[in-house]
Design an enzyme around this catalytic site. Structure first.
Site, PDB file in Angstrom:
ATOM      1  CG  ASN A   1      -4.540   5.172   1.054  1.00 50.86           C
ATOM      2  OD1 ASN A   1      -5.472   4.382   1.790  1.00 50.86           O
ATOM      3  ND2 ASN A   1      -3.276   4.736   1.372  1.00 50.86           N
TER       4      ASN A   1
ATOM      5  CD  GLU B   1      -6.332  -1.003   7.292  1.00 51.16           C
ATOM      6  OE1 GLU B   1      -5.470  -0.236   6.912  1.00 51.16           O
ATOM      7  OE2 GLU B   1      -7.655  -0.420   7.510  1.00 51.16           O
TER       8      GLU B   1
ATOM      9  CD  GLU C   1      -5.921   0.675   0.951  1.00 51.45           C
ATOM     10  OE1 GLU C   1      -5.941   1.497   1.763  1.00 51.45           O
ATOM     11  OE2 GLU C   1      -4.949  -0.513   0.756  1.00 51.45           O
TER      12      GLU C   1
ATOM     13  CD  GLU D   1      -2.630   1.377   2.760  1.00 50.00           C
ATOM     14  OE1 GLU D   1      -2.517   0.561   3.665  1.00 50.00           O
ATOM     15  OE2 GLU D   1      -3.244   2.363   2.980  1.00 50.00           O
TER      16      GLU D   1
HETATM   17  P1  C2E Z   1      -4.694   4.071   6.160  1.00 47.93           P
HETATM   18  O1  C2E Z   1      -4.897   3.979   4.824  1.00 47.93           O
HETATM   19  O2  C2E Z   1      -5.541   3.343   7.160  1.00 47.93           O
HETATM   20  O3  C2E Z   1      -3.173   3.631   6.529  1.00 47.93           O
HETATM   21  C1  C2E Z   1      -2.617   2.717   7.529  1.00 47.93           C
HETATM   22  C2  C2E Z   1      -1.966   3.659   8.542  1.00 47.93           C
HETATM   23  O4  C2E Z   1      -1.559   2.739   9.858  1.00 47.93           O
HETATM   24  C3  C2E Z   1      -0.616   4.162   8.038  1.00 47.93           C
HETATM   25  O5  C2E Z   1      -0.426   5.350   8.720  1.00 47.93           O
HETATM   26  C4  C2E Z   1       0.416   3.095   8.589  1.00 47.93           C
HETATM   27  O6  C2E Z   1       1.702   3.456   8.593  1.00 47.93           O
HETATM   28  C5  C2E Z   1      -0.401   2.663  10.024  1.00 47.93           C
HETATM   29  N1  C2E Z   1      -0.101   1.245  10.286  1.00 47.93           N
HETATM   30  C6  C2E Z   1       0.191   0.297   9.426  1.00 47.93           C
HETATM   31  N2  C2E Z   1       0.553  -0.651  10.305  1.00 47.93           N
HETATM   32  C7  C2E Z   1       0.345  -0.528  11.584  1.00 47.93           C
HETATM   33  C8  C2E Z   1       0.391  -1.017  12.926  1.00 47.93           C
HETATM   34  O7  C2E Z   1       0.684  -2.423  12.934  1.00 47.93           O
HETATM   35  N3  C2E Z   1       0.332  -0.217  13.988  1.00 47.93           N
HETATM   36  C9  C2E Z   1       0.095   0.996  13.990  1.00 47.93           C
HETATM   37  N4  C2E Z   1      -0.251   1.557  15.107  1.00 47.93           N
HETATM   38  N5  C2E Z   1      -0.188   1.656  12.963  1.00 47.93           N
HETATM   39  C10 C2E Z   1       0.039   0.954  11.460  1.00 47.93           C
HETATM   40  P2  C2E Z   1      -0.058   6.701   7.940  1.00 47.93           P
HETATM   41  O8  C2E Z   1       0.942   6.416   7.008  1.00 47.93           O
HETATM   42  O9  C2E Z   1       0.339   7.461   9.058  1.00 47.93           O
HETATM   43  O10 C2E Z   1      -1.192   6.784   7.343  1.00 47.93           O
HETATM   44  C11 C2E Z   1      -2.153   7.546   7.999  1.00 47.93           C
HETATM   45  C12 C2E Z   1      -3.528   7.706   7.320  1.00 47.93           C
HETATM   46  O11 C2E Z   1      -3.295   8.635   6.387  1.00 47.93           O
HETATM   47  C13 C2E Z   1      -3.932   6.462   6.342  1.00 47.93           C
HETATM   48  O12 C2E Z   1      -4.682   5.698   6.978  1.00 47.93           O
HETATM   49  C14 C2E Z   1      -4.930   7.052   5.128  1.00 47.93           C
HETATM   50  O13 C2E Z   1      -5.852   7.392   5.596  1.00 47.93           O
HETATM   51  C15 C2E Z   1      -3.964   8.539   5.225  1.00 47.93           C
HETATM   52  N6  C2E Z   1      -2.862   8.447   3.954  1.00 47.93           N
HETATM   53  C16 C2E Z   1      -1.961   8.178   4.096  1.00 47.93           C
HETATM   54  N7  C2E Z   1      -1.370   8.331   2.714  1.00 47.93           N
HETATM   55  C17 C2E Z   1      -2.473   8.711   1.971  1.00 47.93           C
HETATM   56  C18 C2E Z   1      -2.382   9.025   0.640  1.00 47.93           C
HETATM   57  O14 C2E Z   1      -1.529   8.668  -0.177  1.00 47.93           O
HETATM   58  N8  C2E Z   1      -3.771   9.344   0.215  1.00 47.93           N
HETATM   59  C19 C2E Z   1      -4.673   9.613   1.067  1.00 47.93           C
HETATM   60  N9  C2E Z   1      -5.889  10.275   0.488  1.00 47.93           N
HETATM   61  N10 C2E Z   1      -4.660   9.338   2.168  1.00 47.93           N
HETATM   62  C20 C2E Z   1      -3.523   8.849   2.782  1.00 47.93           C
HETATM   63 CA    CA Z   2      -5.585   2.799   3.390  1.00 50.32          CA
HETATM   64 CA    CA Z   3      -6.957   1.659   6.726  1.00 47.38          CA
END
Ligand code: C2E
Ligand code: CA
Ligand code: CA
Length: 443
Positions: free
Chosen positions: A282, A403, A318, A224
Site C-alpha cells: 500500500n 476484498e 496499491e 498484501e
Molecule cells: P486496506 O488496504 O483495504 O487493507 C485491508 C484491510 O482489511 C486490512 O486491515 C485487513 O486486515 C482487513 N481485512 C482483510 N480481510 C478482511 C475481512 O475478511 N474482514 C474484515 N472485516 N477485514 C478484513 P488493516 O491491516 O487494519 O489495514 C487497514 C487499512 O490501513 C488498510 O486498508 C490500508 O488502507 C491501511 N494500511 C495498512 N497497511 C498499510 C501500509 O503499509 N501502508 C499504507 N499506506 N496504508 C496501510
Molecule cells: Ca490495500
Molecule cells: Ca482495500
C-alpha cells in the site's frame, strides 16, 4: 415563530457588543468582529479571566445550508439575512457576549457565563424567518468548549470548539461539547503523532501479509503487506487510526520508505527459501507527491529490485481510487507502471470516482471494496454491480480481487460473478512472514 419574524436592518444596532474593536477587526458585511478581531479581543478577556479565576464558553457555529440560502436570495436579501443572524445572536447571547462572523457560514460567540443553556439559545438564532417573500429555514451545527476545560488561548479554545462540532457531526448531533472524552482523544492523537516521529525508521513497526487466493484454482497467488505498530504505551495501534495521523504529520513518507524496503527484503527471503510470491504494497498519496525530499517510490523500488534481484512483475503498488483524479500523483504512478511494476486500485467503489478516470489508468488490478462484498448474497442488485465491474475490468485488461470475503456463500456468488482473486478472513487473516511460508503445504 414563522412569518415576518425578526427581519432586522443590515446596519449594526444601537447597542453593539460591549467589546468594541477597531474597524479592521470587523466583518464588512455584518459589522461583527471578524476572526482576527475575535481572537484579539477574546485573548484580552481570557487573560482577565485567568487572573480572577473566571470561566467562559466559546460556541462555534456553522450555518449548514448557507450556500443554498445565499443562492436563493439576491445580494440585498442576503445582507438582510446576515443582519438578522447578527441581531438574533445579540439577543440570544446577550450584551456580555463577544460575537463574530469568521467568514461565509462560520460564526462564534464567547460567553462570560459557562453555565449557559446553549440549546435554547441556538433554537432562538435558528427560528425560521422571511426575507423578501422567501422563507428561510436556518440550521446550525455547533461546538462548545469552556475556557477552564480546554484552553489557555483563543486559538486553542476555537480549535477545541471546532473539534467538538466535528465530533458531533460524526455522531449526527447538532451540538457537541468539548468534554473529557474528546480531550482524551485529542491527547491520544497528539501522543501517537509524537510516537510516529520515533517510529520513522521502523522502530515498533512490523508487517503482516494477507494472502490473495486464485478463486478458481484455490491456490495462493500472492500477499498484501499490511503495516502493524506496537506503541510503547498504547500497545497495538490499528493502521486505520495511525496512517491518517502519519499522513497528517508527514511521517508516512519515511515510514512508507521503511516498509517498502522491509517488504521487499521479506520477498527476497521467501525467494531464498524457494517461494516466489507476488507482493502488493500500500502506498499513501503523500508518498507519491513529487515535492517531498525523500527518495521517490520509483527510486526505492528500482534500487531494491536491483540490489536484491527481484522481478518487477511480481510487485504491485496499491493506490486508492481517489488518486486517479490527481494529475501530479498519476504522473508518478504512470512512470512506475512504465518501469514494469504493477498498480492496483484499492477500495474500488468505496468513493464516488468517475469511471472515465479508468480510461487512461495504467492499473493492472482492480480491488473491489469490501462494501460490495458484504451483502452480495442477499442483494441481487449489488451482485449485478459486481458483475459489471468485473466485466469492465476484464475489458480494460485488469484482474479483479475482491476484498473482505468472510463467508463461503459470498465466495460462491463472487466466483459466479467472475472475480479472479479473493482476499479475506474466509481464507486467511493477515499472517506473519513465516506463516506465509508454511502455506506451501496447503496450496
Ligand atoms: P486496506 O488496504 O483495504 O487493507 C485491508 C484491510 O482489511 C486490512 O486491515 C485487513 O486486515 C482487513 N481485512 C482483510 N480481510 C478482511 C475481512 O475478511 N474482514 C474484515 N472485516 N477485514 C478484513 P488493516 O491491516 O487494519 O489495514 C487497514 C487499512 O490501513 C488498510 O486498508 C490500508 O488502507 C491501511 N494500511 C495498512 N497497511 C498499510 C501500509 O503499509 N501502508 C499504507 N499506506 N496504508 C496501510
Ligand atoms: Ca490495500
Ligand atoms: Ca482495500
Amino acid at each position: 415563530m414563522t412569518d415576518g419574524v425578526n427581519i432586522l436592518p443590515a446596519t449594526p444596532p444601537d447597542c453593539p457588543c460591549i467589546f468594541q474593536a477597531p474597524a479592521l477587526l470587523h466583518d464588512p458585511l455584518t459589522g461583527m468582529l471578524n476572526k482576527h478581531g475575535f481572537v484579539t479581543e477574546g485573548n484580552r478577556i481570557l487573560k482577565a479571566l485567568s487572573t480572577n479565576g473566571g470561566n467562559a464558553i466559546l460556541i462555534y457555529m456553522e450555518l449548514n445550508n448557507y450556500d443554498g440560502l445565499i443562492s436563493r436570495l439576491g445580494y440585498d436579501a442576503a445582507l438582510i439575512l446576515l443582519a438578522t443572524i447578527r441581531n438574533r445572536m445579540e439577543m440570544a447571547f446577550g450584551r456580555g457576549a463577544l460575537l463574530a462572523r469568521f467568514d461565509s457560514e462560520r460564526f462564534a460567540a464567547l460567553l462570560p457565563d459557562a453555565s449557559t443553556e446553549v440549546e435554547g439559545l441556538i433554537r432562538l438564532v435558528e427560528a425560521p424567518l422571511r426575507v423578501d417573500n422567501t422563507v428561510c429555514h436556518l440550521s446550525l451545527s455547533c461546538g462548545v468548549a469552556s475556557f477552564q476545560d480546554a484552553a489557555n488561548s483563543m486559538d486553542m479554545l476555537i480549535m477545541a470548539a471546532r473539534s467538538a462540532r466535528q465530533e458531533a457531526l460524526c455522531s449526527r448531533r447538532q451540538i457537541g461539547w468539548y468534554a473529557d472524552a474528546l480531550r482524551r482523544k485529542l491527547a491520544r492523537q497528539r501522543a501517537l503523532e509524537d510516537g510516529l516521529w520515533f517510529a520513522r525508521s521502523g522502530a515498533g513497526m512490523s508487517l503482516m501479509y494477507q494472502p490473495k487466493i486464485d478463486i478458481r484454482a484455490g491456490q495462493m497467488f500472492g500477499v498484501e503487506a499490511l503495516l502493524r505498530w506496537q506503541h510503547p504505551e498504547f500497545g497495538a495501534v490499528s493502521p486505520t487510526e495511525f496512517i491518517p495521523l502519519a499522513e497528517r504529520n508527514q511521517t508516512i513518507v519515511p515510514i512508507g520508505e521503511w516498509l517498502m524496503r522491509e517488504a521487499l527484503r521479506q520477498k527476497h527471503i521467501w525467494r531464498q527459501q524457494g517461494r516466489s510470491i507476488h507482493l502488493s504494497i500500500n502506498v499513501s498519496p503523500m508518498q507519491l507527491q513529487p515535492d517531498n525530499c525523500a527518495p521517490s517510490v520509483l527510486e526505492i523500488l528500482t534500487e531494491e529490485c536491483r540490489r536484491l534481484g527481484l522481478e518487477r512483475d511480481m510487485l504491485e503498488l496499491e493506490i486508492t481510487e481517489g488518486l486517479l483524479s490527481n494529475e501530479e500523483v498519476m504522473t508518478q504512478v504512470k512512470a512506475i507502471a512504465t518501469e514494469g511494476f504493477g498498480i492496483a486500485i484499492d477500495d474500488f467503489g468505496r468513493d464516488h470516482s468517475a469511471l472515465s478516470l479508468l480510461v487512461n489508468c495504467p492499473a493492472t488490478t482492480l480491488k473491489i471494496d469490501k462494501s460490495f462484498v458484504d451483502n452480495v448474497v442477499e442483494n441481487e442488485r449489488q451482485l449485478a454491480v459486481v458483475q459489471f465491474i468485473v466485466a469492465l475490468a476484464r475489458r480494460l485488461g485488469m484482474r479483479t480481487v475482491v476484498e473482505g470475503v468472510e463467508h463461503l456463500m459470498q465466495l460462491v456468488a463472487l466466483a459466479d460473478a467472475g472475480c479472479d482473486y479473493g482476499q479475506g478472513y474466509f481464507y486467511y487473516r493477515p499472517l506473519a512472514a513465516q506463516q506465509v511460508l508454511d502455506l506451501r503445504h496447503k496450496h
